[in-house]
Design a protein around this motif. Structure first.
Motif, PDB file in Angstrom:
ATOM      1  N   ASN A 117      39.217  43.777  47.001  1.00  0.00           N
ATOM      2  CA  ASN A 117      39.322  42.152  48.220  1.00  0.00           C
ATOM      3  C   ASN A 117      38.723  41.865  48.388  1.00  0.00           C
ATOM      4  N   ASN A 118      37.869  42.565  48.581  1.00  0.00           N
ATOM      5  CA  ASN A 118      36.581  42.049  48.682  1.00  0.00           C
ATOM      6  C   ASN A 118      36.385  39.704  47.548  1.00  0.00           C
ATOM      7  N   ILE A 119      36.966  40.423  46.314  1.00  0.00           N
ATOM      8  CA  ILE A 119      36.392  39.480  45.203  1.00  0.00           C
ATOM      9  C   ILE A 119      37.839  38.706  45.313  1.00  0.00           C
ATOM     10  N   LEU A 120      39.073  38.924  45.623  1.00  0.00           N
ATOM     11  CA  LEU A 120      40.152  38.578  45.931  1.00  0.00           C
ATOM     12  C   LEU A 120      40.260  37.172  46.874  1.00  0.00           C
ATOM     13  N   LYS A 121      39.753  37.758  47.816  1.00  0.00           N
ATOM     14  CA  LYS A 121      39.718  37.342  48.613  1.00  0.00           C
ATOM     15  C   LYS A 121      38.600  35.992  48.504  1.00  0.00           C
ATOM     16  N   LYS A 122      36.782  36.222  47.339  1.00  0.00           N
ATOM     17  CA  LYS A 122      36.508  35.022  47.761  1.00  0.00           C
ATOM     18  C   LYS A 122      37.497  34.457  46.470  1.00  0.00           C
ATOM     19  N   PHE A 168      41.529  51.146  40.870  1.00  0.00           N
ATOM     20  CA  PHE A 168      42.859  50.461  40.833  1.00  0.00           C
ATOM     21  C   PHE A 168      43.166  50.266  39.773  1.00  0.00           C
ATOM     22  N   ILE A 169      42.721  49.421  38.537  1.00  0.00           N
ATOM     23  CA  ILE A 169      43.047  48.468  37.494  1.00  0.00           C
ATOM     24  C   ILE A 169      43.692  49.808  36.465  1.00  0.00           C
ATOM     25  N   ASP A 170      43.068  51.375  36.862  1.00  0.00           N
ATOM     26  CA  ASP A 170      43.606  52.263  35.747  1.00  0.00           C
ATOM     27  C   ASP A 170      45.091  53.126  36.595  1.00  0.00           C
ATOM     28  N   SER A 171      44.484  52.905  37.800  1.00  0.00           N
ATOM     29  CA  SER A 171      46.175  53.034  39.274  1.00  0.00           C
ATOM     30  C   SER A 171      47.430  52.298  38.365  1.00  0.00           C
ATOM     31  N   CYS A 172      46.953  51.209  37.796  1.00  0.00           N
ATOM     32  CA  CYS A 172      48.639  50.283  37.947  1.00  0.00           C
ATOM     33  C   CYS A 172      49.217  51.272  36.251  1.00  0.00           C
ATOM     34  N   LYS A 173      48.086  51.617  35.210  1.00  0.00           N
ATOM     35  CA  LYS A 173      48.745  51.921  33.970  1.00  0.00           C
ATOM     36  C   LYS A 173      49.521  50.077  33.225  1.00  0.00           C
ATOM     37  N   TYR A 174      48.600  49.086  33.311  1.00  0.00           N
ATOM     38  CA  TYR A 174      49.472  48.388  32.921  1.00  0.00           C
ATOM     39  C   TYR A 174      50.261  48.714  31.251  1.00  0.00           C
ATOM     40  N   GLY A 175      50.519  48.459  30.897  1.00  0.00           N
ATOM     41  CA  GLY A 175      51.270  48.068  29.506  1.00  0.00           C
ATOM     42  C   GLY A 175      50.358  47.346  28.288  1.00  0.00           C
ATOM     43  N   GLU A 176      49.565  46.436  29.170  1.00  0.00           N
ATOM     44  CA  GLU A 176      48.308  45.672  28.403  1.00  0.00           C
ATOM     45  C   GLU A 176      47.506  44.847  29.656  1.00  0.00           C
ATOM     46  N   THR A 177      46.110  44.613  29.406  1.00  0.00           N
ATOM     47  CA  THR A 177      45.635  44.134  29.926  1.00  0.00           C
ATOM     48  C   THR A 177      44.982  42.407  29.045  1.00  0.00           C
ATOM     49  N   TYR A 213      46.954  37.135  48.943  1.00  0.00           N
ATOM     50  CA  TYR A 213      46.610  39.070  48.589  1.00  0.00           C
ATOM     51  C   TYR A 213      46.000  39.856  48.053  1.00  0.00           C
ATOM     52  N   ASP A 214      45.575  41.004  48.419  1.00  0.00           N
ATOM     53  CA  ASP A 214      45.144  42.625  48.830  1.00  0.00           C
ATOM     54  C   ASP A 214      46.072  43.208  47.806  1.00  0.00           C
ATOM     55  N   ILE A 215      45.064  44.130  47.403  1.00  0.00           N
ATOM     56  CA  ILE A 215      45.186  45.178  46.557  1.00  0.00           C
ATOM     57  C   ILE A 215      47.070  46.295  47.036  1.00  0.00           C
ATOM     58  N   SER A 216      47.165  46.124  48.304  1.00  0.00           N
ATOM     59  CA  SER A 216      48.038  47.085  48.604  1.00  0.00           C
ATOM     60  C   SER A 216      49.275  46.568  48.748  1.00  0.00           C
ATOM     61  N   PHE A 268      33.024  37.965  37.983  1.00  0.00           N
ATOM     62  CA  PHE A 268      33.260  37.039  39.141  1.00  0.00           C
ATOM     63  C   PHE A 268      32.202  37.161  40.362  1.00  0.00           C
ATOM     64  N   ASN A 269      31.503  35.641  41.026  1.00  0.00           N
ATOM     65  CA  ASN A 269      30.468  36.051  41.351  1.00  0.00           C
ATOM     66  C   ASN A 269      30.404  37.150  42.987  1.00  0.00           C
ATOM     67  N   GLY A 270      29.344  37.680  43.227  1.00  0.00           N
ATOM     68  CA  GLY A 270      29.557  38.927  43.928  1.00  0.00           C
ATOM     69  C   GLY A 270      29.850  40.253  44.087  1.00  0.00           C
ATOM     70  N   GLU A 271      29.973  39.769  42.423  1.00  0.00           N
ATOM     71  CA  GLU A 271      31.003  41.264  41.738  1.00  0.00           C
ATOM     72  C   GLU A 271      29.746  41.949  41.323  1.00  0.00           C
ATOM     73  N   ASP A 272      29.505  42.959  42.065  1.00  0.00           N
ATOM     74  CA  ASP A 272      28.508  44.233  42.545  1.00  0.00           C
ATOM     75  C   ASP A 272      29.188  45.438  40.950  1.00  0.00           C
ATOM     76  N   SER A 273      28.250  46.169  41.671  1.00  0.00           N
ATOM     77  CA  SER A 273      28.671  47.402  40.367  1.00  0.00           C
ATOM     78  C   SER A 273      29.553  47.969  41.669  1.00  0.00           C
ATOM     79  N   ASP A 274      29.354  48.351  42.690  1.00  0.00           N
ATOM     80  CA  ASP A 274      30.797  49.290  43.101  1.00  0.00           C
ATOM     81  C   ASP A 274      32.061  48.327  43.534  1.00  0.00           C
ATOM     82  N   LEU A 275      31.594  47.030  43.585  1.00  0.00           N
ATOM     83  CA  LEU A 275      33.345  46.944  43.441  1.00  0.00           C
ATOM     84  C   LEU A 275      33.760  46.645  42.494  1.00  0.00           C
TER      85      LEU A 275
END
Length: 486
Positions: free
Chosen positions: A309-314, A362-371, A319-322, A348-355
């Motif tokens: 969410n922090n990066i999406l806002k920047k 989150f990406i794992d939870s989305c179970k994409y067919g391809e990214t 939208y947010d992940i919810s 992206f700017n400000g994306e530290d290891s925690d983010l």
């Protein structure tokens, strides 16, 4: 070739950003008889970089050139005219073009009458055009994304007037209809439904290079798709930077992307795809129309860009992940086996290891067919670039870290993509045969899975039923069941 210019309109990123809400002009193209024989006995070579929108633009460029009498050749050494249709989304794409311009510089010495053209998104950038003027005098014509339909006029200026051309429009944009098209495929077609973008994600240069969001009239789109079906085309892909915003700019009617999709659902075209969707603008009505199935394919490309969410806002994604998760939940309630794919940016700017770790989960939870995963590439004049400059790039992520994160997500993608493909083992899917090599057919299913199988009766461009026998990544394997003549 004279160093004089018949036209000198330089790009202006400040003007390109403005949204004045003026009515969009609709221009009907027709080839000026003055230009109709300029290409007789001459050849052209066209190199395209970037997205599906660039590919569709190149088909129009080819249409105009061949209407002028030019014939296509497959290498630049044989060409009288060389066109670079360019992409500006990442720095790497621009560097490749400059490398090519340098590589073919000697061709100009061997053939002084050779015409070199730079067009597309790179041409919309001030720094790029200045660099072309200063360091690449072999380039005769520079124009941008808004005036493809004037390439015939520019070629006339070079051949007849013996002058060079720089003509880049920095404005909201028009819609040009009736441009002739030479399509790259005889069964699959790109169909633009809108142009431009008003989202202004902080990392993205597209709103500057492509102008405002402007929708084609539904009548023009529907007629084009109906004509393609009559010509024997099987599949169309509807194109726009944000197809879900289609119709928002209409002042004389209420007609949305869901309405357009519903009208195209009633046509005879066998397959409909669309790209790209913006999560914020994907409404429930569009999902309900997709649920009708039929010729609307069960594949949705829904770029998330980041799982933080922090990066999406920047990024100004709005939208947010919810919100994004709720969209996925609704879509899958209608289509349990839909193939949802996404674009993901790392570093992206400000994306530290925690983010990043939170985004990874989150990406794992989305179970994409391809990214589709790519590192952040700072683009001059975008908000993210300018803000980062102010603080001397103190929040920038280094290239080594970006590479590690890309590799982490590529590994995750392979795991989830393979799991998705395993769901189809033992199922019969419909595949359009795109090529046949050494007795093996390759194509994509309705869910946009790449499939290969030994040929029995199948021919190129036919729709066939295939039993999936083995899940693989990136290609699953199957056996041909029977051919559907369409």
């Amino acid at each position: 070739m004279s160093k004089e210019y018949s036209k000198m309109n330089m790009p202006n990123m400040t003007l390109a950003r403005k949204r004045l809400n003026k009515n969009t002009n609709v221009i009907r193209y027709s080839l000026n008889p003055l230009y109709s024989k300029l290409g007789e006995g001459k050849t052209y070579h066209l190199k395209t970089y970037g997205c599906q929108g660039n590919l569709a633009d190149s088909e129009k460029i080819r249409g105009i050139l061949e209407a002028m009498g030019y014939s296509y050749v497959d290498c630049d050494e044989k060409a009288d005219l060389i066109i670079f249709n360019t992409c500006a989304i990442r720095e790497n794409a621009e560097n490749r073009v400059f490398g090519e311009l340098g590589r073919i510089k000697n061709l100009k010495k061997e053939n002084p009458n050779l015409i070199m053209v730079l067009c597309g998104c790179m041409s919309q950038e001030e720094n790029i055009v200045n660099k072309i003027k200063e360091k690449y005098p072999q380039v005769d014509i520079v124009f941008g994304t808004h005036n493809i339909h004037k390439i015939d006029e520019y070629i006339y200026d070079v051949i007849v007037e013996k002058k060079k051309v720089i003509d880049v429009y920095s404005f909201e944009g028009d819609i040009v209809e009736d441009v002739p098209v030479i399509r790259d495929h005889n069964k699959k077609a790109w169909v633009n439904i809108m142009y431009g973008c008003d989202e202004f994600c902080t990392y993205c240069i597209v709103p500057y290079t492509r102008g405002k969001e402007r929708s084609r009239m539904p009548e023009d789109i529907i007629n084009e798709v109906k004509s393609l079906a009559k010509e024997g085309y099987v599949e169309v892909t509807l194109l726009g930077q944000n197809v879900n915003a289609y119709g928002n700019d209409f002042s004389d009617r209420k007609y949305t992307f869901a309405n357009l999709l519903d009208d195209l659902y009633k046509t005879d075209i066998k397959r409909i795809r669309f790209t790209t969707s913006h999560p914020r603008d994907l409404d429930d009505e569009t999902i309900r129309v997709m649920a009708k199935g039929g010729n609307i394919m069960p594949h949705l490309h829904l770029p998330v860009q980041s799982g933080s969410n922090n990066i999406l806002k920047k990024m100004n994604r709005k939208y947010d992940i919810s919100y994004y998760q709720e969209k996925l939940k609704l879509i899958r309630s209608y289509f349990p086996l839909i193939n949802i794919t996404a674009d993901i940016m790392v570093g992206f700017n400000g994306e530290d290891s925690d983010l990043f770790n939170k985004a990874y989960k989150f990406i794992d939870s989305c179970k994409y067919g391809e990214t589709h995963i790519f590192p952040y590439s700072p683009r001059p004049n975008t908000k993210a670039y300018l803000e980062s400059q102010k603080i001397k790039f103190s929040d920038a992520v280094n290239d080594f870290t970006k590479k590690l994160r890309v590799n982490d997500l590529l590994s995750l993608n392979e795991i989830n993509a393979l799991e998705y493909r395993k769901k189809f083992v033992g199922m019969i899917v419909e595949v359009i045969v795109e090529k046949i090599e050494n007795g093996i057919a390759f194509g994509h299913s309705s869910n946009y899975l790449e499939v290969k199988f030994p040929v029995v009766d199948a021919l190129e461009n036919e729709l066939v039923y295939v039993l999936i026998t083995k899940a693989g990544y990136p290609i699953s394997e199957g056996v041909e069941k029977n051919v559907i003549k369409k």
